[in-house]
Design a protein around this motif. Sequence first.
Motif, PDB file in Angstrom:
ATOM      1  N   ILE A  95      -5.581  -0.777  -9.377  1.00 16.26           N
ATOM      2  CA  ILE A  95      -4.182  -0.161  -9.683  1.00 16.26           C
ATOM      3  C   ILE A  95      -3.970  -0.709 -10.686  1.00 16.26           C
ATOM      4  O   ILE A  95      -3.827  -1.909 -11.185  1.00 16.26           O
ATOM      5  N   LEU A  96      -3.242   0.161 -11.538  1.00 16.30           N
ATOM      6  CA  LEU A  96      -2.733  -0.127 -12.894  1.00 16.30           C
ATOM      7  C   LEU A  96      -1.131   0.311 -12.881  1.00 16.30           C
ATOM      8  O   LEU A  96      -0.230  -0.354 -13.082  1.00 16.30           O
ATOM      9  N   ALA A  97      -1.160   1.758 -12.535  1.00 20.70           N
ATOM     10  CA  ALA A  97       0.357   2.349 -12.436  1.00 20.70           C
ATOM     11  C   ALA A  97       0.855   2.142 -11.274  1.00 20.70           C
ATOM     12  O   ALA A  97       0.247   2.315 -10.185  1.00 20.70           O
ATOM     13  N   LEU A  98       2.217   1.967 -11.127  1.00 14.80           N
ATOM     14  CA  LEU A  98       2.807   2.009  -9.831  1.00 14.80           C
ATOM     15  C   LEU A  98       4.226   2.686  -9.704  1.00 14.80           C
ATOM     16  O   LEU A  98       4.592   3.000 -10.997  1.00 14.80           O
ATOM     17  N   PRO A  99       4.631   3.283  -8.658  1.00 17.09           N
ATOM     18  CA  PRO A  99       3.807   3.267  -7.248  1.00 17.09           C
ATOM     19  C   PRO A  99       2.669   4.005  -7.616  1.00 17.09           C
ATOM     20  O   PRO A  99       2.604   5.059  -8.127  1.00 17.09           O
TER      21      PRO A  99
ATOM     22  N   LYS B  13      -6.344   9.035  -5.593  1.00 18.81           N
ATOM     23  CA  LYS B  13      -5.404   8.247  -5.857  1.00 18.81           C
ATOM     24  C   LYS B  13      -4.083   9.238  -6.734  1.00 18.81           C
ATOM     25  O   LYS B  13      -4.515  10.048  -7.483  1.00 18.81           O
ATOM     26  N   ILE B  14      -2.876   8.793  -6.301  1.00 21.02           N
ATOM     27  CA  ILE B  14      -1.980   9.473  -6.768  1.00 21.02           C
ATOM     28  C   ILE B  14      -0.837   8.402  -7.443  1.00 21.02           C
ATOM     29  O   ILE B  14      -0.545   7.378  -6.649  1.00 21.02           O
ATOM     30  N   ILE B  15      -0.158   8.615  -8.481  1.00 19.12           N
ATOM     31  CA  ILE B  15       0.558   7.599  -8.943  1.00 19.12           C
ATOM     32  C   ILE B  15       1.892   8.269  -9.218  1.00 19.12           C
ATOM     33  O   ILE B  15       1.990   9.550  -9.535  1.00 19.12           O
ATOM     34  N   GLY B  16       2.978   7.585  -9.219  1.00 21.77           N
ATOM     35  CA  GLY B  16       4.466   8.271  -9.560  1.00 21.77           C
ATOM     36  C   GLY B  16       5.290   7.773  -8.298  1.00 21.77           C
ATOM     37  O   GLY B  16       4.781   7.193  -7.485  1.00 21.77           O
ATOM     38  N   ASP B  17       6.373   8.530  -8.330  1.00 17.76           N
ATOM     39  CA  ASP B  17       7.340   8.328  -7.235  1.00 17.76           C
ATOM     40  C   ASP B  17       7.220   9.573  -6.339  1.00 17.76           C
ATOM     41  O   ASP B  17       8.238   9.641  -5.244  1.00 17.76           O
ATOM     42  N   PHE B  18       6.193  10.309  -6.282  1.00 16.18           N
ATOM     43  CA  PHE B  18       6.086  11.385  -5.653  1.00 16.18           C
ATOM     44  C   PHE B  18       7.207  12.378  -5.195  1.00 16.18           C
ATOM     45  O   PHE B  18       7.340  13.239  -4.342  1.00 16.18           O
TER      46      PHE B  18
ATOM     47  N   ARG C 192       2.166  18.339  -6.549  1.00 17.38           N
ATOM     48  CA  ARG C 192       1.166  17.380  -7.011  1.00 17.38           C
ATOM     49  C   ARG C 192       0.602  16.355  -6.203  1.00 17.38           C
ATOM     50  O   ARG C 192      -0.599  16.227  -6.020  1.00 17.38           O
ATOM     51  N   VAL C 193       1.556  15.848  -5.273  1.00 20.05           N
ATOM     52  CA  VAL C 193       1.109  14.922  -4.282  1.00 20.05           C
ATOM     53  C   VAL C 193       0.179  15.862  -2.998  1.00 20.05           C
ATOM     54  O   VAL C 193      -0.922  15.021  -3.033  1.00 20.05           O
TER      55      VAL C 193
END
Lengths: 117, 573
Positions: free
Chosen positions: A75-79, A91-96, A101-102
């Motif tokens: 994990i690098l990027a959050l959330p 793996k999905i990153i971002g605030d959804f 895309r989610v």
Amino acid sequence: MSPKQTPRTATANRNAAKAASSEYLLRLYVAGQTPKSLQAFANLKEICERHLKGRYQIEVVDLIENPALARGHQILALPAVVRQLPPPVKKIIGDFSNAERVLVGLDLRPLKKLRSA
Amino acid sequence: MPAPSASTRRRTKPAVRIHGIEKVPSGIAGLDEITGGGLPKGRTTLVCGGAGCGKTLFGMEFLINGAREHGDPGVLLAFEETADEIAKNVASLGFDVQDLVERSLLTIDFVKIDRSEIQEAGEYDLEGLFVRLDHAIKSVKAKRVVLDTLEALFAGFTNEALLRSELRRLFHWLKDTGVTAVITGERGEGTLTRYGIEEYVSDCVISLDNRVEDQISTRRMRIVKYRGSAHGANEYPFLIDDGGFSVLPVTSLGLNYEVSYERVPTGVPALDDMLEGGGYFRGASILVSGTAGTGKSSLAGLFADASCRRKEKALYFALEESGSQIRRNMRSIGLDLDGWCKKGLLKIQAARPSVFGLEMHLVTIHKLIEEFEPRAVVVDPLSSLVTTGNVGEVKSMLVRLFDYLKMKQITCLVTSLTSARGFEETEVGISSLIDTWFQVRDIEIGGERTRGLYLVKSRGMGHSNQIREFLITSKGVNLIPVAVGPNGVLTGSARVNQETEQRAQALARQQEIERKQRALLRKSKALDNQIEAMRAELAAEEEEQRSLATELHDRQMRLTESRTKLAEGRRKS
């Protein structure tokens, strides 16, 4: 990896009893109870409720409490949310905030459909 | 705290603090000299360069040396290689990463970024990276951090604007944490790094470079900037070998070495005589130049031999011949270098000049000198180094070499091959560095080639201005004064001829003198005889005179007697 093997994670699934039978096992990584992470959790939950009702389980890992866990899923990027089940790991990153895309990230909708939509 | 007096404060403060910036020793040989102490403490240093120029190794050395020599725990955040790979890579340099990890002096966190695995859905930040780094730093109480290569992030995430703002945040955060950080970056076109991260790092930027010229590669390092500190601004050659990373400061050594008045014999007594009878100064640099086959190596061999005889170690760098070839050849002039080698007093290091670049040669020489600790060094021949670089580079290398040797008070003899035509051509570059300079020349007289040696210069001592004939025999080398005839300098059989002729002339003169002496003797004898004869004549005349007088006397006596008798007779009758 089952949630039982990670005892210190805060499990946010209301249907904890059904965890073993959940088709989708998601782990949400956040850093602290920031508005951003709360928003991300809310967004993710909404998407799951709409498309995976009763078939999913979300566990939330707060890296501020358990920083060592960030290594496991790189994990690098959050959330970030990691689909542990079904395989393969996604793996999905971002605030959804981008639901489409989610869904692509969770393999619930092929990329082609997204483009035509 | 009571205010200490100015003098005590100056004494207690380490020298690096004068610059205002506290520095952390990098542990990389030579770099701390250029930077005046090391990397800026508590700040971030960017190390950038192209592929394969040693960025990762730079970082690893910084961490490993910090851990081993200063007890500073370190963190490596590796974006390109796994911990195992890194451990294996540096194991070949003799670093035991596993041991440091076990002793909690090092932690390696491999950060894998695979864009294909990650779906971006909305806004995000790199808090995860911060958390990981923070955790790693806290787990070993790290003082040194290396991020290798941070630019890999740009390949993993699409949102470059976000990435840049996060990097800015990261650098601020690193500074706040108080760790000394090294960040590596790939060289870009026209920029120091491909993604321009140098604009976030304002404290210290070091550029590494690996250039190939004439098929020989040389690594160079330059400190692009070092805020708040004086630093060497040149490009410094550096080397990666089985001992790791070492930088060679070109001009860090000033001209302030101590000199010795002690004399070191040359190995040829007649040559010592030319130098006030003592030989070279200890720590001097000596050049023997000459055309092919004039006996330069023989002089070098004799010098090494003389050093070994004094039980002083000598190091012989052979750039054209193998060690065994030199030993064999020196045997022909009566030198047993084998014996010295076996006794450990002599070491012959043979390597072709083109094997590696000039800098590598210099480092090899440095390293061997550090290891072997010789009192005398021979480089034979120096001129072949020119094939590996241009004259300017060779000169800068030699300046450094001679400075280094002088500082260590090691006497150094170098030979230089010169072409028959412009015999002072190649030395022009280095003659100013040389203290004692011999020239060995071919002299061609009467269809014969002989060797003549003379001193071009010898700093700090009176020396002979004469040309000597340089004889190489199976018993060694000898110098004899040349004959000077009406036609100039004579050597070889011409000299022998001249000498024979001179001897013949001298003999003839000698004989002439003897002959004249004999004649004189004869003459004086004759004269003596004549005198003798005249004396005899005189004596005879005197004798005659005397007998006449006696006769006369007798006659008168008889006359008187007869008269008396007569008178008596008359009276009686």
